[in-house]
Motif scaffolding. Structure first.
Motif, PDB file in Angstrom:
ATOM      1  N   ARG A 130      26.107  45.996  37.700  1.00 33.22           N
ATOM      2  CA  ARG A 130      24.918  46.481  38.397  1.00 33.22           C
ATOM      3  C   ARG A 130      24.029  45.331  38.857  1.00 33.22           C
ATOM      4  NH1 ARG A 130      23.009  51.882  37.621  1.00 33.22           N
ATOM      5  NH2 ARG A 130      20.994  51.010  38.148  1.00 33.22           N
ATOM      6  N   LEU A 131      24.400  44.124  38.507  1.00 32.06           N
ATOM      7  CA  LEU A 131      23.533  42.979  38.770  1.00 32.06           C
ATOM      8  C   LEU A 131      24.075  42.134  39.908  1.00 32.06           C
ATOM      9  CD1 LEU A 131      22.992  41.941  35.066  1.00 32.06           C
ATOM     10  CD2 LEU A 131      21.434  43.225  36.515  1.00 32.06           C
ATOM     11  N   PRO A 132      23.207  41.315  40.514  1.00 31.91           N
ATOM     12  CA  PRO A 132      23.714  40.393  41.524  1.00 31.91           C
ATOM     13  C   PRO A 132      24.737  39.478  40.873  1.00 31.91           C
ATOM     14  CG  PRO A 132      21.466  39.816  40.895  1.00 31.91           C
ATOM     15  CD  PRO A 132      21.784  41.138  40.266  1.00 31.91           C
ATOM     16  N   GLY A 133      25.755  39.149  41.608  1.00 30.14           N
ATOM     17  CA  GLY A 133      26.763  38.287  40.994  1.00 30.14           C
ATOM     18  C   GLY A 133      27.913  39.060  40.390  1.00 30.14           C
ATOM     19  N   GLY A 134      27.644  40.253  39.873  1.00 30.18           N
ATOM     20  CA  GLY A 134      28.710  41.107  39.341  1.00 30.18           C
ATOM     21  C   GLY A 134      29.677  40.391  38.423  1.00 30.18           C
ATOM     22  N   VAL A 135      30.886  40.179  38.904  1.00 28.45           N
ATOM     23  CA  VAL A 135      31.939  39.544  38.107  1.00 28.45           C
ATOM     24  C   VAL A 135      31.508  38.159  37.634  1.00 28.45           C
ATOM     25  CG1 VAL A 135      34.272  38.586  38.218  1.00 28.45           C
ATOM     26  CG2 VAL A 135      33.797  40.821  39.219  1.00 28.45           C
ATOM     27  N   ILE A 136      30.822  37.425  38.499  1.00 31.07           N
ATOM     28  CA  ILE A 136      30.395  36.067  38.139  1.00 31.07           C
ATOM     29  C   ILE A 136      29.459  36.113  36.938  1.00 31.07           C
ATOM     30  CG2 ILE A 136      28.972  34.107  38.910  1.00 31.07           C
ATOM     31  CD1 ILE A 136      30.106  34.652  41.740  1.00 31.07           C
ATOM     32  N   ALA A 137      28.474  37.016  36.988  1.00 26.03           N
ATOM     33  CA  ALA A 137      27.533  37.143  35.872  1.00 26.03           C
ATOM     34  C   ALA A 137      28.287  37.531  34.604  1.00 26.03           C
ATOM     35  CB  ALA A 137      26.447  38.163  36.203  1.00 26.03           C
ATOM     36  N   GLY A 138      29.235  38.452  34.726  1.00 21.44           N
ATOM     37  CA  GLY A 138      29.994  38.896  33.557  1.00 21.44           C
ATOM     38  C   GLY A 138      30.843  37.783  32.972  1.00 21.44           C
ATOM     39  N   ALA A 254      24.682  32.896  47.554  1.00 21.30           N
ATOM     40  CA  ALA A 254      23.737  33.936  47.167  1.00 21.30           C
ATOM     41  C   ALA A 254      24.088  34.569  45.834  1.00 21.30           C
ATOM     42  CB  ALA A 254      23.690  35.011  48.257  1.00 21.30           C
ATOM     43  N   ASP A 255      25.343  34.447  45.423  1.00 17.26           N
ATOM     44  CA  ASP A 255      25.790  35.168  44.226  1.00 17.26           C
ATOM     45  C   ASP A 255      25.847  34.298  42.978  1.00 17.26           C
ATOM     46  OD1 ASP A 255      27.922  33.582  44.926  1.00 17.26           O
ATOM     47  OD2 ASP A 255      29.404  35.189  45.012  1.00 17.26           O
ATOM     48  N   GLU A 256      25.326  33.048  43.071  1.00 18.54           N
ATOM     49  CA  GLU A 256      25.351  32.161  41.905  1.00 18.54           C
ATOM     50  C   GLU A 256      24.101  31.299  41.974  1.00 18.54           C
ATOM     51  OE1 GLU A 256      25.647  30.044  38.985  1.00 18.54           O
ATOM     52  OE2 GLU A 256      26.769  28.667  40.266  1.00 18.54           O
ATOM     53  N   ILE A 257      23.270  31.425  40.944  1.00 20.42           N
ATOM     54  CA  ILE A 257      21.913  30.881  41.060  1.00 20.42           C
ATOM     55  C   ILE A 257      21.795  29.420  40.641  1.00 20.42           C
ATOM     56  CG2 ILE A 257      21.118  31.631  38.773  1.00 20.42           C
ATOM     57  CD1 ILE A 257      18.497  32.565  40.169  1.00 20.42           C
TER      58      ILE A 257
ATOM     59  N   THR B  17      38.606  35.201  38.050  1.00 24.13           N
ATOM     60  CA  THR B  17      39.381  34.057  37.603  1.00 24.13           C
ATOM     61  C   THR B  17      39.000  33.682  36.180  1.00 24.13           C
ATOM     62  OG1 THR B  17      37.694  32.778  38.673  1.00 24.13           O
ATOM     63  CG2 THR B  17      39.758  33.045  39.871  1.00 24.13           C
ATOM     64  N   GLY B  18      38.150  34.529  35.588  1.00 24.43           N
ATOM     65  CA  GLY B  18      37.637  34.232  34.256  1.00 24.43           C
ATOM     66  C   GLY B  18      38.738  34.064  33.223  1.00 24.43           C
ATOM     67  N   ASP B  19      39.770  34.880  33.300  1.00 22.63           N
ATOM     68  CA  ASP B  19      40.834  34.788  32.302  1.00 22.63           C
ATOM     69  C   ASP B  19      41.474  33.403  32.301  1.00 22.63           C
ATOM     70  OD1 ASP B  19      40.332  37.337  31.587  1.00 22.63           O
ATOM     71  OD2 ASP B  19      42.200  38.199  32.374  1.00 22.63           O
ATOM     72  N   GLU B  20      41.707  32.876  33.502  1.00 19.27           N
ATOM     73  CA  GLU B  20      42.337  31.546  33.584  1.00 19.27           C
ATOM     74  C   GLU B  20      41.403  30.461  33.056  1.00 19.27           C
ATOM     75  OE1 GLU B  20      44.170  30.745  37.487  1.00 19.27           O
ATOM     76  OE2 GLU B  20      44.112  32.921  37.780  1.00 19.27           O
ATOM     77  N   PHE B  21      40.128  30.564  33.472  1.00 23.59           N
ATOM     78  CA  PHE B  21      39.137  29.585  33.017  1.00 23.59           C
ATOM     79  C   PHE B  21      39.076  29.561  31.489  1.00 23.59           C
ATOM     80  CE2 PHE B  21      34.782  28.623  31.671  1.00 23.59           C
ATOM     81  CZ  PHE B  21      34.530  27.435  32.324  1.00 23.59           C
ATOM     82  N   PRO B  45      34.572  29.522  40.078  1.00 28.71           N
ATOM     83  CA  PRO B  45      35.791  29.555  40.892  1.00 28.71           C
ATOM     84  C   PRO B  45      35.688  30.559  42.029  1.00 28.71           C
ATOM     85  CG  PRO B  45      36.293  29.835  38.551  1.00 28.71           C
ATOM     86  CD  PRO B  45      34.814  29.902  38.679  1.00 28.71           C
ATOM     87  N   ARG B  46      36.254  30.212  43.168  1.00 24.95           N
ATOM     88  CA  ARG B  46      36.251  31.103  44.334  1.00 24.95           C
ATOM     89  C   ARG B  46      37.679  31.343  44.792  1.00 24.95           C
ATOM     90  NH1 ARG B  46      30.997  32.984  44.967  1.00 24.95           N
ATOM     91  NH2 ARG B  46      29.566  31.328  44.360  1.00 24.95           N
ATOM     92  N   VAL B  47      37.835  32.270  45.722  1.00 24.18           N
ATOM     93  CA  VAL B  47      39.160  32.558  46.268  1.00 24.18           C
ATOM     94  C   VAL B  47      39.546  31.483  47.289  1.00 24.18           C
ATOM     95  CG1 VAL B  47      40.548  34.206  47.596  1.00 24.18           C
ATOM     96  CG2 VAL B  47      38.891  35.023  45.890  1.00 24.18           C
ATOM     97  N   THR B  48      38.593  31.152  48.168  1.00 27.27           N
ATOM     98  CA  THR B  48      38.847  30.070  49.126  1.00 27.27           C
ATOM     99  C   THR B  48      37.911  28.923  48.807  1.00 27.27           C
ATOM    100  OG1 THR B  48      37.222  30.988  50.639  1.00 27.27           O
ATOM    101  CG2 THR B  48      39.502  31.625  51.009  1.00 27.27           C
TER     102      THR B  48
END
Lengths: 390, 154
Positions: A130-138, A254-257, B17-21, B45-48
């Motif tokens: 629900r937060l900005p960043g989603g997967v990144i934040a998690g 925008a998705d990583e502060i 990509t968290g699992d790999e990290f 990590p990003r896709v591109t």
């Protein structure tokens, strides 16, 4: 100066609910927004069926249910801007373009929530999706306990204090100014609860440097406004509040502060020069500013990003009563998110309109003709609108 | 609320990509994605590759040293998983290779936290959010030469 001959979008109607913190309340986000919307439409001198565009706030209500409840059967434009607290002003920017393109003639922008009696921030932040960043934040924030806006922004404030010498008392000056303004506002939740610098300094630390009194309040309430074309606005015979220019932008990424080349880069830093340029006005022309004050430092930060002063000089800018009523540039005369209510920045737009109409009573800025409103959201998304009475 | 994407908690990490990290962390190695085409590092990590748009990465090991770029000490947890940990520090470490990484500190009293403090990575298991081996940082007294490097311009 702005060109009065150029046609501009106009805000013709504003509406608010009572803002409150009543534990026993049983508001829903939708009911609050409908109440504010009905008031805004009536204030515009329009009928509900005249509304043919709607831009609701993400996750707080959807267009369909608002439209269905209000009986607006001629809607031909609906969109939601996904920029967190920057959305209301970013929606205003988009609404102006939609009106100019003829895709709608009267657009309703509502937002609000039961953020006190309903789910509180601490509940909303449990799920990073629900937060900005989603997967990144998690994946990269939550494992270290970096889970909430207060904490995300605290690290920016901390770095600013280190690089530029911004002080604890400068953060406090923002909190004290907002509380002072709230004493003049009958709808401010913190009216009747004055606060001194000593009170501020004594408040508990939550996420260094943020103390409790650096943080906005959780409240129940909604606000709405109606935007239309200048021609239509003049026909309605309502006070004219022109959108001289409005813009929105995101920082990169925008998705990583934490990984911006310059950690102080925000969307507002790019949107503000665009808006001032298009409006043909300078920051020094402003009579007031309404700045999204989710936390004290974010107001200082945006003072800089708006171009009211250079980067690093925001701390001294807010000192000495300069942002208070009667000061050089009054900011948030309603008390802001810190002391009026947290209505995701909608209340900043409403207050700007009220100032330009001359309807602010004891907190009126004398001869207010030109003002700015900002929005701040997510990981530093920014929006800005320059409004005038002409 | 930038993203409306509905992601279940069980998908977090497996879709990214968290699992790999974290698999590298579990082996005691801090590795970041580095573009094979332009050699830029990228975290997160990003896709591109944001620099050259190549989709050609390697997980390359970093030295694990850097400086505390900024920090906060959390006195009131906003997430229940961390309520027993307060007060705790969240640090943003600027690695010597350039990217910054969100982390925490070990063997460092909170009052000793300082901007630009040299630090080095250590690995620590945590079950606060998933069960993972996390990269954390401790003071690196031997790397005083790093003090003052970098700074404002980046």
């Amino acid at each position: 100066m702005a060109d009065p001959k150029r046609s501009a979008a106009c805000i013709v109607g504003i509406g608010e609910t009572k803002y409150g913190r009543d534990k026993g309340a049983s508001h829903t986000n939708l009911a609050l927004q409908l109440e504010a919307s009905i008031r805004a439409i009536a204030d515009a001198g329009l009928q509900r069926r005249d509304i043919d565009g709607i831009m609701p706030f993400q996750n707080l209500a959807n267009a369909e249910e608002i439209v269905a409840n209000l009986g607006c059967d001629r809607v031909r434009f609906a969109a939601t801007v996904a920029m967190g607290g920057a959305s209301p002003v970013a929606s205003l920017a988009l609404a102006a373009d939609v009106l100019a393109a003829g895709r709608a003639s009267a657009i309703l922008i509502p937002a609000g929530w039961a953020a006190f009696s309903g789910p509180r921030t601490r509940e909303l932040v449990l799920d990073p999706a629900r937060l900005p960043g989603g997967v990144i934040a998690g994946d990269y924030y939550f494992p270290h306990g970096y889970t909430a806006p207060m904490q995300w922004y605290a690290v920016m404030a901390q770095r600013h204090m280190y690089e530029f010498g911004t002080t604890r008392e400068q953060l406090g000056a923002v909190a004290v100014a907002m509380r002072k303004h709230a004493q003049l506002n009958p709808n401010a939740v913190m009216r009747g609860k004055p606060m001194t610098m000593a009170d501020y300094l004594a408040s508990p630390m939550l996420a260094d440097p943020y103390k409790m009194l650096d943080c906005c309040i959780e409240t129940d309430g909604a606000a709405a406004f109606v935007v239309t074309t200048e021609e239509r606005a003049r026909d309605l015979g309502r006070p004219i509040v022109r959108v001289e220019a409005a813009a929105a932008a995101q920082p990169h990424p925008a998705d990583e502060i934490t990984n911006r080349k310059n950690i102080f880069e925000t969307g507002l830093g790019r949107a503000a020069p665009e808006a001032f340029g298009r409006a043909g006005v300078r920051p020094t022309d402003l009579d007031f500013a309404m700045i999204y004050d989710c936390f004290t430092f974010e107001l200082i930060h945006q003072v800089e990003e708006l171009g009211l002063c250079a980067r690093g000089e925001g701390g001294p800018f807010v000192e000495g009563g300069r942002i208070e009523l009667g000061g050089e540039l009054p900011i948030n005369t309603h008390g802001g998110l810190l002391s009026e209510a947290h209505v995701v920045g909608m209340n900043h737009v409403v207050e700007a309109v009220r100032q330009l109409r001359g309807d602010c009573g004891t907190r009126q800025v004398a001869n207010a003709e030109l003002g700015v409103v900002t929005g701040w959201g997510d990981f530093g998304d920014g929006s800005v609108a320059i409004l005038s009475r002409r | 609320m930038a993203s409306l994407t509905a992601i279940g908690e069980d998908e977090i990490g497996s879709k990214g990509t968290g699992d790999e990290f974290y698999a590298w962390c579990a082996r005691g190695e801090l590795r970041l994605r580095r573009c094979n085409a332009c050699r830029e590092w990228c975290h997160v990590p990003r896709v591109t590759c944001p620099n050259c748009a190549a989709i050609d990465w390697a997980w390359e090991r970093v030295k694990g040293t850097g400086r505390v770029y900024t920090w906060t000490v959390v006195h009131r947890a906003m997430h229940p998983a961390f309520m027993g940990d307060v007060p705790y520090a969240v640090v943003v470490v600027e690695l010597d290779e350039g990217p910054r990484i969100v982390s925490g500190v070990v063997d460092c009293p909170l009052e000793a936290l300082e901007m630009e403090m040299p630090v080095e990575v250590v690995f620590e298991r945590s079950d606060r959010w998933g069960d993972r081996v996390l990269p954390r940082f401790r003071r690196a007294p031997g790397s005083k030469a790093l003090r003052g490097a970098g700074g404002i311009a980046r």
